[in-house]
Design a protein around this motif. Structure first.
Motif, PDB file in Angstrom:
ATOM      1  N   ASP A  48      54.740  13.394  18.037  1.00 43.34           N
ATOM      2  CA  ASP A  48      54.373  14.805  18.140  1.00 43.34           C
ATOM      3  C   ASP A  48      55.595  15.664  18.450  1.00 43.34           C
ATOM      4  OD1 ASP A  48      51.730  14.388  17.588  1.00 43.34           O
ATOM      5  OD2 ASP A  48      51.021  14.537  19.652  1.00 43.34           O
ATOM      6  N   ASN A  49      56.420  15.213  19.396  1.00 36.04           N
ATOM      7  CA  ASN A  49      57.610  15.980  19.751  1.00 36.04           C
ATOM      8  C   ASN A  49      58.608  16.021  18.598  1.00 36.04           C
ATOM      9  OD1 ASN A  49      56.514  16.365  22.274  1.00 36.04           O
ATOM     10  ND2 ASN A  49      57.748  14.806  23.278  1.00 36.04           N
ATOM     11  N   SER A  50      58.743  14.914  17.873  1.00 36.08           N
ATOM     12  CA  SER A  50      59.633  14.903  16.716  1.00 36.08           C
ATOM     13  C   SER A  50      59.117  15.826  15.619  1.00 36.08           C
ATOM     14  CB  SER A  50      59.765  13.470  16.179  1.00 36.08           C
ATOM     15  OG  SER A  50      60.346  12.616  17.126  1.00 36.08           O
ATOM     16  N   VAL A  51      57.795  15.781  15.376  1.00 36.15           N
ATOM     17  CA  VAL A  51      57.191  16.659  14.366  1.00 36.15           C
ATOM     18  C   VAL A  51      57.404  18.115  14.747  1.00 36.15           C
ATOM     19  CG1 VAL A  51      54.987  17.448  13.414  1.00 36.15           C
ATOM     20  CG2 VAL A  51      55.487  15.010  13.529  1.00 36.15           C
ATOM     21  N   ALA A  52      57.157  18.452  16.019  1.00 36.56           N
ATOM     22  CA  ALA A  52      57.336  19.832  16.458  1.00 36.56           C
ATOM     23  C   ALA A  52      58.794  20.260  16.354  1.00 36.56           C
ATOM     24  CB  ALA A  52      56.846  19.982  17.903  1.00 36.56           C
ATOM     25  N   GLY A  53      59.713  19.394  16.810  1.00 37.45           N
ATOM     26  CA  GLY A  53      61.124  19.730  16.725  1.00 37.45           C
ATOM     27  C   GLY A  53      61.623  19.798  15.299  1.00 37.45           C
ATOM     28  N   GLY A  54      61.168  18.846  14.460  1.00 34.97           N
ATOM     29  CA  GLY A  54      61.629  18.816  13.078  1.00 34.97           C
ATOM     30  C   GLY A  54      61.101  19.956  12.240  1.00 34.97           C
ATOM     31  N   ASN A  55      59.839  20.303  12.442  1.00 35.20           N
ATOM     32  CA  ASN A  55      59.229  21.348  11.619  1.00 35.20           C
ATOM     33  C   ASN A  55      59.436  22.751  12.173  1.00 35.20           C
ATOM     34  OD1 ASN A  55      58.316  19.384   9.916  1.00 35.20           O
ATOM     35  ND2 ASN A  55      56.222  19.372  10.679  1.00 35.20           N
ATOM     36  N   TYR A  56      59.597  22.888  13.493  1.00 35.64           N
ATOM     37  CA  TYR A  56      59.645  24.210  14.108  1.00 35.64           C
ATOM     38  C   TYR A  56      60.855  24.424  15.020  1.00 35.64           C
ATOM     39  CZ  TYR A  56      54.900  24.288  12.372  1.00 35.64           C
ATOM     40  OH  TYR A  56      53.805  24.228  11.553  1.00 35.64           O
ATOM     41  N   GLY A  57      61.831  23.498  14.997  1.00 36.43           N
ATOM     42  CA  GLY A  57      62.973  23.648  15.879  1.00 36.43           C
ATOM     43  C   GLY A  57      62.541  23.575  17.334  1.00 36.43           C
ATOM     44  N   TYR A  58      63.100  24.471  18.161  1.00 29.89           N
ATOM     45  CA  TYR A  58      62.751  24.492  19.580  1.00 29.89           C
ATOM     46  C   TYR A  58      61.623  25.479  19.897  1.00 29.89           C
ATOM     47  CZ  TYR A  58      67.101  21.919  20.382  1.00 29.89           C
ATOM     48  OH  TYR A  58      68.101  20.974  20.365  1.00 29.89           O
ATOM     49  N   ALA A  59      60.998  26.056  18.870  1.00 32.08           N
ATOM     50  CA  ALA A  59      60.071  27.168  19.086  1.00 32.08           C
ATOM     51  C   ALA A  59      58.845  26.788  19.918  1.00 32.08           C
ATOM     52  CB  ALA A  59      59.625  27.745  17.742  1.00 32.08           C
ATOM     53  N   LEU A  60      58.396  25.535  19.844  1.00 25.86           N
ATOM     54  CA  LEU A  60      57.206  25.122  20.585  1.00 25.86           C
ATOM     55  C   LEU A  60      57.542  24.334  21.857  1.00 25.86           C
ATOM     56  CD1 LEU A  60      54.914  23.918  17.648  1.00 25.86           C
ATOM     57  CD2 LEU A  60      54.679  26.014  18.978  1.00 25.86           C
ATOM     58  N   LEU A  61      58.804  24.338  22.270  1.00 30.87           N
ATOM     59  CA  LEU A  61      59.216  23.532  23.411  1.00 30.87           C
ATOM     60  C   LEU A  61      58.502  23.926  24.701  1.00 30.87           C
ATOM     61  CD1 LEU A  61      61.109  21.273  24.371  1.00 30.87           C
ATOM     62  CD2 LEU A  61      62.870  23.008  24.755  1.00 30.87           C
ATOM     63  N   TRP A  62      58.084  25.186  24.804  1.00 26.59           N
ATOM     64  CA  TRP A  62      57.405  25.672  26.005  1.00 26.59           C
ATOM     65  C   TRP A  62      56.127  24.899  26.313  1.00 26.59           C
ATOM     66  CZ3 TRP A  62      52.471  27.375  25.048  1.00 26.59           C
ATOM     67  CH2 TRP A  62      52.169  27.735  23.726  1.00 26.59           C
ATOM     68  N   VAL A  63      55.518  24.284  25.297  1.00 25.92           N
ATOM     69  CA  VAL A  63      54.277  23.555  25.514  1.00 25.92           C
ATOM     70  C   VAL A  63      54.497  22.344  26.422  1.00 25.92           C
ATOM     71  CG1 VAL A  63      52.396  22.278  24.388  1.00 25.92           C
ATOM     72  CG2 VAL A  63      53.371  24.308  23.282  1.00 25.92           C
ATOM     73  N   LEU A  64      55.646  21.699  26.295  1.00 30.76           N
ATOM     74  CA  LEU A  64      55.909  20.451  27.012  1.00 30.76           C
ATOM     75  C   LEU A  64      55.970  20.624  28.533  1.00 30.76           C
ATOM     76  CD1 LEU A  64      56.461  17.436  26.785  1.00 30.76           C
ATOM     77  CD2 LEU A  64      58.876  17.966  26.397  1.00 30.76           C
ATOM     78  N   PRO A  65      56.856  21.462  29.089  1.00 29.53           N
ATOM     79  CA  PRO A  65      56.878  21.595  30.556  1.00 29.53           C
ATOM     80  C   PRO A  65      55.622  22.227  31.119  1.00 29.53           C
ATOM     81  CG  PRO A  65      58.361  23.189  29.539  1.00 29.53           C
ATOM     82  CD  PRO A  65      57.922  22.265  28.450  1.00 29.53           C
ATOM     83  N   LEU A  66      55.039  23.168  30.390  1.00 30.31           N
ATOM     84  CA  LEU A  66      53.805  23.796  30.884  1.00 30.31           C
ATOM     85  C   LEU A  66      52.696  22.767  31.041  1.00 30.31           C
ATOM     86  CD1 LEU A  66      52.249  26.389  31.614  1.00 30.31           C
ATOM     87  CD2 LEU A  66      51.646  26.588  29.193  1.00 30.31           C
ATOM     88  N   SER A  67      52.532  21.928  30.039  1.00 37.12           N
ATOM     89  CA  SER A  67      51.490  20.911  30.094  1.00 37.12           C
ATOM     90  C   SER A  67      51.777  19.884  31.182  1.00 37.12           C
ATOM     91  CB  SER A  67      51.365  20.210  28.734  1.00 37.12           C
ATOM     92  OG  SER A  67      50.991  21.130  27.731  1.00 37.12           O
ATOM     93  N   LEU A  68      53.056  19.557  31.393  1.00 38.04           N
ATOM     94  CA  LEU A  68      53.409  18.572  32.411  1.00 38.04           C
ATOM     95  C   LEU A  68      53.107  19.070  33.818  1.00 38.04           C
ATOM     96  CD1 LEU A  68      56.712  16.979  31.088  1.00 38.04           C
ATOM     97  CD2 LEU A  68      54.582  15.807  31.623  1.00 38.04           C
ATOM     98  N   VAL A  69      53.256  20.363  34.059  1.00 38.26           N
ATOM     99  CA  VAL A  69      52.918  20.918  35.373  1.00 38.26           C
ATOM    100  C   VAL A  69      51.440  20.695  35.671  1.00 38.26           C
ATOM    101  CG1 VAL A  69      52.656  23.050  36.698  1.00 38.26           C
ATOM    102  CG2 VAL A  69      54.762  22.628  35.427  1.00 38.26           C
ATOM    103  N   PHE A  70      50.592  21.013  34.695  1.00 37.26           N
ATOM    104  CA  PHE A  70      49.160  20.834  34.908  1.00 37.26           C
ATOM    105  C   PHE A  70      48.790  19.349  34.940  1.00 37.26           C
ATOM    106  CE2 PHE A  70      49.168  25.240  33.328  1.00 37.26           C
ATOM    107  CZ  PHE A  70      48.455  25.824  34.364  1.00 37.26           C
ATOM    108  N   ARG A  71      49.512  18.536  34.189  1.00 31.76           N
ATOM    109  CA  ARG A  71      49.243  17.103  34.253  1.00 31.76           C
ATOM    110  C   ARG A  71      49.534  16.564  35.654  1.00 31.76           C
ATOM    111  NH1 ARG A  71      51.938  12.840  30.140  1.00 31.76           N
ATOM    112  NH2 ARG A  71      49.864  12.377  29.386  1.00 31.76           N
ATOM    113  N   PHE A  72      50.645  17.008  36.237  1.00 35.05           N
ATOM    114  CA  PHE A  72      50.976  16.559  37.589  1.00 35.05           C
ATOM    115  C   PHE A  72      49.883  16.963  38.568  1.00 35.05           C
ATOM    116  CE2 PHE A  72      52.650  17.238  41.829  1.00 35.05           C
ATOM    117  CZ  PHE A  72      53.327  16.055  42.079  1.00 35.05           C
TER     118      PHE A  72
END
Length: 435
Positions: A48-72
């Motif tokens: 998923d991270n490779s697909v997001a990075g490959g297709n959209y560059g860094y544009a969707l990177l905000w999803v990762l840390p935001l989701s990890l905060v709520f996961r914690f």
């Protein structure tokens, strides 16, 4: 009258180590957080991270840390049950059943179904990785070899073997991805801009909203969030004295997830943003091979192997035991016959075999690897919603948690998690149905 505290023991019937009192002691005691981190960082996160990075560059990177905060916040709430419940019960599955008997059946059904569904794409990832590293045999037969190795580790259900193996795998994965990132390089200004909240136009096979939905579900972990209380039980951390080391342990695991996720994302953003999109795992390996030479493909496949194998082994280990616990809650007489150790129930071995039977989804006629990863995360969202609703109810019952019921802040965090998963699930299902 104050109840006496039970002696904390591991699943291997050895006394648990006392809570650490020094920085080095904390580092040496970490274990459940490492196991859960590598169970989380599976093929789903990597692809998923490779697909997001490959297709959209860094544009969707905000999803990762935001989701990890709520996961914690979510998983830290899950960890409260084995540490604080007044029943002196280390099994969170029984806690759900105490909330309402129907949860016992819901958990049993969910665990059994999820075991097969999760391993369907994870075993495929093992086969893809081994084939990429060694070639020779078809991908399906490499998946079979991977399944046999997982069977050897999980069949007896020994946690210490699992934890030791995962620590070695973590070191290998970190080394592989760090070397890859150093060789590729990172566009730091673009990485920083990736924390802006934006959904770019579609590029490649998947719409950006579907990728974002899949990332939210993958990062929140779906049913995999429940593994952490099980690993705490296996470690022997089942009294309030272990709360602080448990929180640091979970924080360390979350940092591991974030670090590996950003590394994979950076690799995708730097070498896959060619405008052609990413449709298969081989696209990622091939692009890395073109960018930095043959070592690039091997680094990717080595990381994929570590992610896929640990997801299969950790998930199968936890889900098989939790399935037995759920069965014992709806059939108490069975527990009286076989005892408290899930490994003594033949159903444990049945679930192990059932999970590894998902190898059929690695056959040539099965859907593609990346398609299985993205869609499977969307389809597992109802399981996570069941967990969130049950957890909110359970952690607010004084007959279960005593004076350690949730605060309003903890309840608010869980409600936000439920809303995020609901929104992601609705969007994801809409995109899949129109796919």
């Amino acid at each position: 009258m104050v109840e006496s505290k039970p002696i904390s023991t591991t699943s291997d019937d050895a006394p648990a180590a006392p809570p650490p009192t020094s920085f080095l002691g904390y580092l040496m005691s970490f274990g459940p957080g490492i196991v859960i981190a590598l169970s989380w960082v599976g093929t789903g996160d990597l692809v998923d991270n490779s697909v997001a990075g490959g297709n959209y560059g860094y544009a969707l990177l905000w999803v990762l840390p935001l989701s990890l905060v709520f996961r914690f916040l979510f998983v830290n709430s899950l960890a409260k049950y084995p540490l604080y419940n007044v029943q002196r019960d280390s099994s969170i599955v029984r806690g759900f059943a105490r909330t309402h008997p129907v949860f016992g059946w819901l958990m049993l059904i969910s665990f059994v179904l999820y075991t097969h569904l999760l391993l369907a794409f994870s075993l495929s990832g093992v086969g893809v990785a081994l084939h990429g590293l060694f070639g020779g045999l078809p991908t399906f037969w490499w998946s079979v070899i991977g399944a046999v190795s997982v069977f050897a580790v999980t069949f007896r259900g020994a946690y210490r073997v699992l934890e030791g193996t995962f620590k070695v795998v973590l070191a290998v994965m970190v080394a592989a991805f760090v070397v890859g990132v150093v060789m590729v390089g990172v566009n730091w200004p673009e990485l920083v801009r990736g924390f802006a909240f934006e959904l770019p136009p579609q590029s490649g096979l998947f719409d950006s909203s579907l990728v974002a939905s899949s990332l939210v579900l993958a990062t929140l972990g779906s049913m995999a969030n429940l593994f952490y209380p099980q690993f705490l039980r296996e470690k022997g951390w089942v009294t309030p004295a272990y709360r602080r080391v448990q929180q640091y342990d979970l924080l360390f695991g979350s940092v591991v997830v974030l670090f590996l996720g950003v590394c994979v994302w950076a690799l995708g953003a730097e070498v896959l943003s060619t405008g052609e999109g990413v449709d298969e795992a081989s696209d990622i390996a091939g692009a890395l091979g073109t960018a930095i030479g043959p070592i690039g493909s091997h680094l990717f496949y080595l990381g994929l192997l570590g992610a896929a194998w640990t997801t299969v082994a950790g998930s199968l280990f936890a889900l098989s035991k939790m399935s037995v616990e759920a069965l014992h809650t709806v059939r108490p007489g069975r527990r009286e016959r076989v005892g408290d150790d899930p490994r003594r129930d033949v159903f444990y071995k049945v679930v192990v075999v059932w999970g590894l039977a998902a190898i059929v989804w690695s056959s040539p006629a099965a859907p593609g690897f990346v398609v299985l990863v993205v869609i499977s995360h969307v389809l597992t969202s109802p399981f996570l919603l069941i967990i969130v609703v049950g957890l909110i109810a359970m952690l607010n019952k004084r007959r279960i948690m005593g004076d350690n019921v949730n605060t309003w802040k903890e309840n608010l965090a869980l409600v936000v998690v439920a809303l995020l998963v609901s929104a992601a699930a609705v969007q994801g299902f809409a995109e899949v149905l129109g796919f």
